[in-house]
Design a protein around this motif. Structure first.
Motif, short mmCIF file in Angstrom:
data_model
loop_
_atom_site.label_atom_id
_atom_site.label_comp_id
_atom_site.label_asym_id
_atom_site.label_seq_id
_atom_site.Cartn_x
_atom_site.Cartn_y
_atom_site.Cartn_z
N THR A 1 24.27 1.22 4.95
CA THR A 1 23.14 2.11 4.71
C THR A 1 22.02 1.34 4.02
OG1 THR A 1 23.94 2.78 2.51
CG2 THR A 1 24.73 4.06 4.41
N SER A 2 20.80 1.82 4.20
CA SER A 2 19.66 1.19 3.52
C SER A 2 18.56 2.21 3.34
CB SER A 2 19.15 -0.02 4.32
OG SER A 2 18.87 0.36 5.65
N LEU A 3 17.82 2.05 2.28
CA LEU A 3 16.72 2.94 1.93
C LEU A 3 15.42 2.16 1.97
CD1 LEU A 3 16.88 5.96 1.05
CD2 LEU A 3 16.64 5.18 -1.32
N CYS A 4 14.35 2.79 2.47
CA CYS A 4 13.04 2.12 2.49
C CYS A 4 11.96 3.05 1.98
CB CYS A 4 12.72 1.62 3.91
SG CYS A 4 12.52 2.92 5.13
N HIS A 5 10.86 2.46 1.56
CA HIS A 5 9.73 3.21 0.99
C HIS A 5 8.45 2.46 1.34
CE1 HIS A 5 7.02 4.63 -2.30
NE2 HIS A 5 7.66 5.77 -2.09
N ASN A 6 7.35 3.17 1.37
CA ASN A 6 6.08 2.53 1.73
C ASN A 6 5.68 1.42 0.78
OD1 ASN A 6 5.28 3.77 4.15
ND2 ASN A 6 4.56 5.59 3.07
N TYR A 7 5.98 1.58 -0.51
CA TYR A 7 5.47 0.65 -1.51
C TYR A 7 6.57 -0.06 -2.30
CZ TYR A 7 1.79 4.03 -0.56
OH TYR A 7 0.91 4.88 0.06
N LEU A 8 7.69 0.62 -2.53
CA LEU A 8 8.73 0.02 -3.36
C LEU A 8 9.49 -1.04 -2.58
CD1 LEU A 8 10.20 3.22 -5.06
CD2 LEU A 8 8.59 1.57 -6.04
N PRO A 9 9.70 -2.24 -3.15
CA PRO A 9 10.45 -3.29 -2.44
C PRO A 9 11.93 -2.94 -2.34
CG PRO A 9 9.87 -4.02 -4.65
CD PRO A 9 9.18 -2.70 -4.45
N GLU B 1 12.14 8.25 -7.52
CA GLU B 1 10.93 8.98 -7.92
C GLU B 1 10.46 9.86 -6.76
OE1 GLU B 1 7.38 5.94 -7.03
OE2 GLU B 1 8.75 5.25 -8.61
N GLU B 2 9.42 10.64 -6.98
CA GLU B 2 8.90 11.50 -5.92
C GLU B 2 8.27 10.66 -4.81
OE1 GLU B 2 6.19 14.35 -7.47
OE2 GLU B 2 7.76 15.65 -8.28
N GLY B 3 8.22 11.26 -3.63
CA GLY B 3 7.64 10.57 -2.48
C GLY B 3 8.53 10.67 -1.26
N GLU C 1 -4.26 6.64 -7.05
CA GLU C 1 -4.74 5.34 -6.60
C GLU C 1 -4.17 4.21 -7.47
OE1 GLU C 1 -8.99 3.03 -5.80
OE2 GLU C 1 -8.94 5.18 -6.23
N LYS C 2 -4.06 4.44 -8.77
CA LYS C 2 -3.55 3.41 -9.68
C LYS C 2 -2.09 3.09 -9.37
CE LYS C 2 -3.06 2.30 -14.59
NZ LYS C 2 -3.29 2.79 -15.98
N VAL C 3 -1.28 4.15 -9.17
CA VAL C 3 0.14 3.94 -8.88
C VAL C 3 0.30 3.28 -7.52
CG1 VAL C 3 2.33 5.12 -8.45
CG2 VAL C 3 0.87 5.85 -10.34
N ARG C 4 -0.50 3.74 -6.54
CA ARG C 4 -0.40 3.15 -5.21
C ARG C 4 -0.73 1.66 -5.24
NH1 ARG C 4 -4.48 5.49 -2.27
NH2 ARG C 4 -3.24 7.16 -1.35
N SER C 5 -1.81 1.29 -5.95
CA SER C 5 -2.20 -0.11 -6.04
C SER C 5 -1.08 -0.95 -6.66
CB SER C 5 -3.48 -0.26 -6.85
OG SER C 5 -4.56 0.38 -6.21
N LYS C 6 -0.46 -0.42 -7.69
CA LYS C 6 0.62 -1.15 -8.36
C LYS C 6 1.80 -1.35 -7.39
CE LYS C 6 3.73 -0.90 -12.35
NZ LYS C 6 4.13 -0.11 -13.55
N ASN D 1 -7.67 -1.19 -0.19
CA ASN D 1 -8.63 -1.89 -1.08
C ASN D 1 -8.03 -2.17 -2.46
OD1 ASN D 1 -10.82 -1.87 0.83
ND2 ASN D 1 -11.04 0.33 0.40
N VAL D 2 -6.81 -2.67 -2.47
CA VAL D 2 -6.18 -3.05 -3.75
C VAL D 2 -6.89 -4.30 -4.28
CG1 VAL D 2 -4.03 -3.74 -4.87
CG2 VAL D 2 -3.98 -2.09 -2.98
N PRO D 3 -7.31 -4.32 -5.55
CA PRO D 3 -7.97 -5.51 -6.09
C PRO D 3 -7.10 -6.76 -5.94
CG PRO D 3 -8.19 -3.66 -7.61
CD PRO D 3 -7.24 -3.21 -6.54
N ASP D 4 -7.69 -7.79 -5.34
CA ASP D 4 -6.94 -9.01 -5.04
C ASP D 4 -6.92 -9.92 -6.26
OD1 ASP D 4 -5.67 -11.13 -3.91
OD2 ASP D 4 -7.23 -11.60 -2.45
#
Length: 833
Positions: A461-469, A495-497, A531-536, A566-569
């Motif tokens: 089994t494996s779990l995936c998420h848009n942002y979490l590694p 977490e939620e999502g 936006e802050k959480v997404r960028s992180k 547009n995450v700050p590089d």
């Protein structure tokens, strides 16, 4: 009549009686001017809907011998109609079989054959083929000439057609087509010879598409719209706007017994960024079909697109070319449009439905297409995960952005959609608790998903998420077996999502895992991500992809998402680009060069790998490339004459009417080593047909691409026996071309034997584990946890050691040496040959 209504077919006594009589009601041959063939004969019966279905008409027929006969007409019989038709119709007993023979013959001709211009002017088949090549004639007219000379009424129809190159919105002038209708069994039926024999991108290019042979009118009309509405052969014909507004159905859609539930039009208007497409199939077909989908952005909406007062105006106007999807393919995707649009489509598998829910991230025009295959086709071709056949297409207009201010993509786009997959049935697995693709769950809440088992299986089994590694999610799902016949997957989310849960299974004696279920985990009330959480999260995901990403695609996806939002590089993009160019690009090109067996390109990328800062990680790829380079050095000696050979050398051999025995044997052995069947090479004319092919199917290209590991042992033995009576001097005396092919075949056989003596065998992954034998201990969850998460090696073939089981060697001490067995088989083949 609605645009998708199926016309009921009347089944009367007249049709049944005609079938009992064998449908043998041919009319006398018709006289005609071959340069000016009339499309219609006024003495023909009037067009009307047929009394029976194609299944009733052809279901009992075996067309295999008729097709074989039509493809093997000797050249001397093709020169005059008086000799062609008796030979072509040999063995036919009714009009359906006669039409089939003519359909196969006219569709299988190579109208670009270089020998065609040799035909002399006159009312002969060969001269009309020359006219087709020179664009002075066409295939439907040639088909008509043959049918009428055989006493079968046949008409030529002009109109609009949605062929394999059609895209929704194409202009009418690019849709012109020509086809036929034949009168058999007292009914008119449509036939499209050219579309029935065109190359649809499949592996078997000689395979016909029977959809276009005597097709039921209610199905044929979705592809072809005649200028004369009577020839739709429908009780309630479609209007042109209705026809143009149909979805772009392809033959495979009907072959899979699919029906469109909604929408009823090929133009779908999204409501607040949401649209749905629903397709039904018979319940017994659900586990036999593998479906896919694609979503493409096609540009901004023009004023004409949003005119709701006339939904057919855009597609019914010649000005549609100004905004056609075909031309908009050149438009680049704006930065506001996220990458991987397929992750904005939710495919839910129900009991007898495929339900596609589209969430369009930005306003605009889209092209949505559905693809699919029968599961047995993918398995028989060893092409699991390969590209699927196009089934249908829709245009989608979204005037407004979606109702969510933050339109998040789904965490994955599973190959089989969300929910249990067809592999459950194939592996004897029955879902108990969750039968559809969505599971509602809250953070830190644990959910159990239960399955009933009928055999010993391993799971992962494996779990995936848009942002979490992945490393933050790898311990969030697990499986256990409380009983032999039950398996339970336990999952929680941090977490939620939205999270994607993939469950895979493999038989206990195999290492090949199959997706048995995919579930979308989410909350009842779906909230957006700040936006802050997404960028992180996106920054963490990109850093993980740079350092530990399992594939080049994972890194590119992380870069696209990082750029799209547009995450700050802070230097991540430069590091990612360096990893992409100096690691993944070199790794990909090294592997590609090995597959393509290109010595010069291999040198280039071996040097690039050695000078890369990622050289330690590329060590294994470089070693494999160097091994391939060494093998290619051995091959170069006998490949050199083929690589330098001019086309006229092959053409010279092909023109021989009575080749010397050495030439015939050398070319036969050559094509056997290329994978052709020996029984199809006994006639020299069949070898001439193969030598006439060009491009990727040309003889020179096939030889240069052929790998020793692609040849089976039986073909090696047969080719060796055929070449045994000859030598290089005899081949040189025949011709320089014969000598070149002899040298290649002998060198190729020698190379195969050398590799065999070194103990290497070519096998796929399943064969590897079959030879290795079953595991001595059952596989555990900890074993599965060591496997890569959502990655499967889909390369079709692998070179692995020739593993032998010790038990078998001990039991068979009296076995004869391999050399004696090979000699005995060679002697038997020599006598048989």
């Amino acid at each position: 009549m609605t645009s998708l209504e199926v016309i009921p077919i009347k089944r009367g006594k007249k049709a049944a009686n005609a079938r009992e009589m064998g449908c043998n009601a041919s009319k006398p041959p018709e006289a005609m001017d071959y340069k000016n063939v009339s499309p219609f004969n006024p003495n023909y019966p009037v067009p009307k809907p047929p009394d029976d279905t194609k299944e009733e008409l052809c279901g009992h027929e075996n067309f295999t011998p008729i097709d074989s006969n039509a493809k093997s007409v000797p050249a001397k019989d093709k020169e005059r109609y008086q000799t062609l038709l008796p030979r072509l119709l040999q063995g036919t007993n009714n009009d359906v079989q006669k039409v089939r023979a003519i359909y196969t013959y006219t569709g299988s001709i190579n109208y670009n054959d270089p020998q065609v211009p040799q035909a002399k002017e006159g009312d002969t088949p060969t001269y009309y083929i020359k006219m087709i090549k020179e664009k002075k004639g066409d295939v439907p007219t040639f088909f008509t000439i043959l049918c009428r000379r055989a006493g079968i009424p046949c008409v030529i129809l002009d109109g609009l057609g949605k062929g394999k190159n059609y895209v929704p919105g194409m202009s009418e002038k690019d849709m012109r087509s020509k086809w036929n209708a034949v009168h058999v069994n007292d009914n008119w039926r449509p036939v499209h010879v050219e579309w029935g024999h065109q190359d649809n991108g499949g592996k078997n290019k000689d395979k016909k598409d029977d959809f276009y042979f005597l097709t039921d009118p209610d199905r044929f009309v979705v592809s072809c719209f005649p200028d004369d509405y009577q020839w739709q052969l429908l009780a309630d014909p479609l209007t042109k706007p209705e026809w143009l507004n149909l979805p772009n159905f392809r033959p495979a859609f009907f072959d899979l017994h699919m029906q469109l539930v909604k929408p009823k039009s090929g133009l779908v208007r999204a409501v607040k960024g949401k649209a749905e497409v629903e397709i039904s199939v018979p319940p017994n077909m659900m586990d036999k079909i593998s479906v896919g989908y694609g979503l493409q952005y096609k540009g901004a909406i023009s004023k004409k697109d949003i005119d709701k007062n006339d939904t057919s105006r855009e597609i019914n106007s010649n000005r549609a070319t100004e905004s056609s999807l075909k031309e908009e393919e050149k438009v680049e995707r704006p930065k506001s449009v996220p990458p991987r649009l397929e992750r904005y489509v939710f495919l839910n598998r129900k009991s007898s439905r495929f339900l596609y829910t589209l969430t369009l991230p930005v306003a605009g025009k889209y092209l949505f297409e559905i693809t699919g295959n029968r599961m047995e086709e993918e398995e028989s071709d060893n092409s699991y995960g390969a590209a699927k056949t196009l089934l249908c297409q829709f245009r989608v207009l979204s005037e407004n952005d979606p109702y969510d201010e933050d339109c998040e993509p789904y965490p994955d786009a599973p190959e089989f959609g969300w929910g249990p997959t067809p592999h459950c049935t194939r592996l004897g697995i029955t879902p108990i608790t969750h039968l559809e693709g969505i599971i509602f769950i809250n953070p830190k809440e644990k959910k159990d998903i239960k399955f009933r088992l009928s055999e010993d299986l391993d799971f992962r089994t494996s779990l995936c998420h848009n942002y979490l590694p992945y490393d933050q999610l790898k311990d969030m799902s697990s499986w256990r077996q409380p009983r032999d016949d039950e398996m339970i997957v336990t999952v929680e989310i941090p977490e939620e999502g939205m999270f994607g849960l993939k469950i895979e299974a493999a038989r206990a004696d195999s290492e090949q895992f199959f997706e048995i279920a995919n579930y979308l985990l989410r909350q009842h009330s779906r909230g957006g991500v700040s936006e802050k959480v997404r960028s992180k999260m996106l920054r963490a995901k990109l850093n993980y992809a740079i350092e530990n990403g399992p594939t080049e695609k994972a890194l590119k996806d992380a870069m696209d998402m990082f750029d799209c939002y547009n995450v700050p590089d802070q230097g991540e993009m430069a590091r990612a680009q360096e990893r992409l160019e100096h690691y993944w690009t070199i790794k990909r090109e090294l592997n590609f060069s090995c597959r393509r067996r290109n010595n010069g390109v291999l040198d280039k990328w071996i040097k690039a790998g050695r000078s890369s800062k990622f050289q330690p990680e590329l060590t294994e790829d470089i070693r494999q490339a160097e091994d391939m380079k060494e093998k290619l050095g051995k091959l170069h000696g006998y490949l050199h004459p083929i690589a330098k050979m001019k086309p006229k050398t092959i053409q010279e051999i092909r023109t021989y009417k009575h080749p010397k025995p050495v030439t015939k044997d050398v070319m036969t052995a050559t094509y056997i080593l290329l994978g052709e069947k020996k029984n199809g090479l006994e006639d020299w004319t069949n070898i001439q047909v193969l030598m006439a092919r060009t491009g990727k199917d040309g003889l020179q290209k096939r030889i240069l691409d052929r790998r020793p590991e692609d040849v089976n042992e039986k073909d090696v033995e047969v080719a060796d026996v055929i070449l045994e009576p000859h030598n290089i001097n005899e081949a040189r005396e025949a011709s320089a071309g014969t000598a070149a092919f002899y040298r290649w075949a002998k060198g190729f056989l020698r190379h195969i034997r050398d590799e065999s003596q070194h103990g290497e065998t070519i096998m796929n992954r399943e064969e590897y584990w079959q030879q290795r034998g079953p595991r001595t201990t059952p596989r555990t969850e900890q074993d599965s946890a060591r496997d890569p998460p959502l990655h499967r090696d889909r390369s079709p073939r692998h070179v692995v050691p020739n593993l032998k089981q010790p038990e078998r060697q001990n039991k068979d001490k009296t076995r004869k040496p391999k050399e004696i067995e090979n000699k005995k088989r060679n002697d038997e083949n020599q006598n048989r040959y």
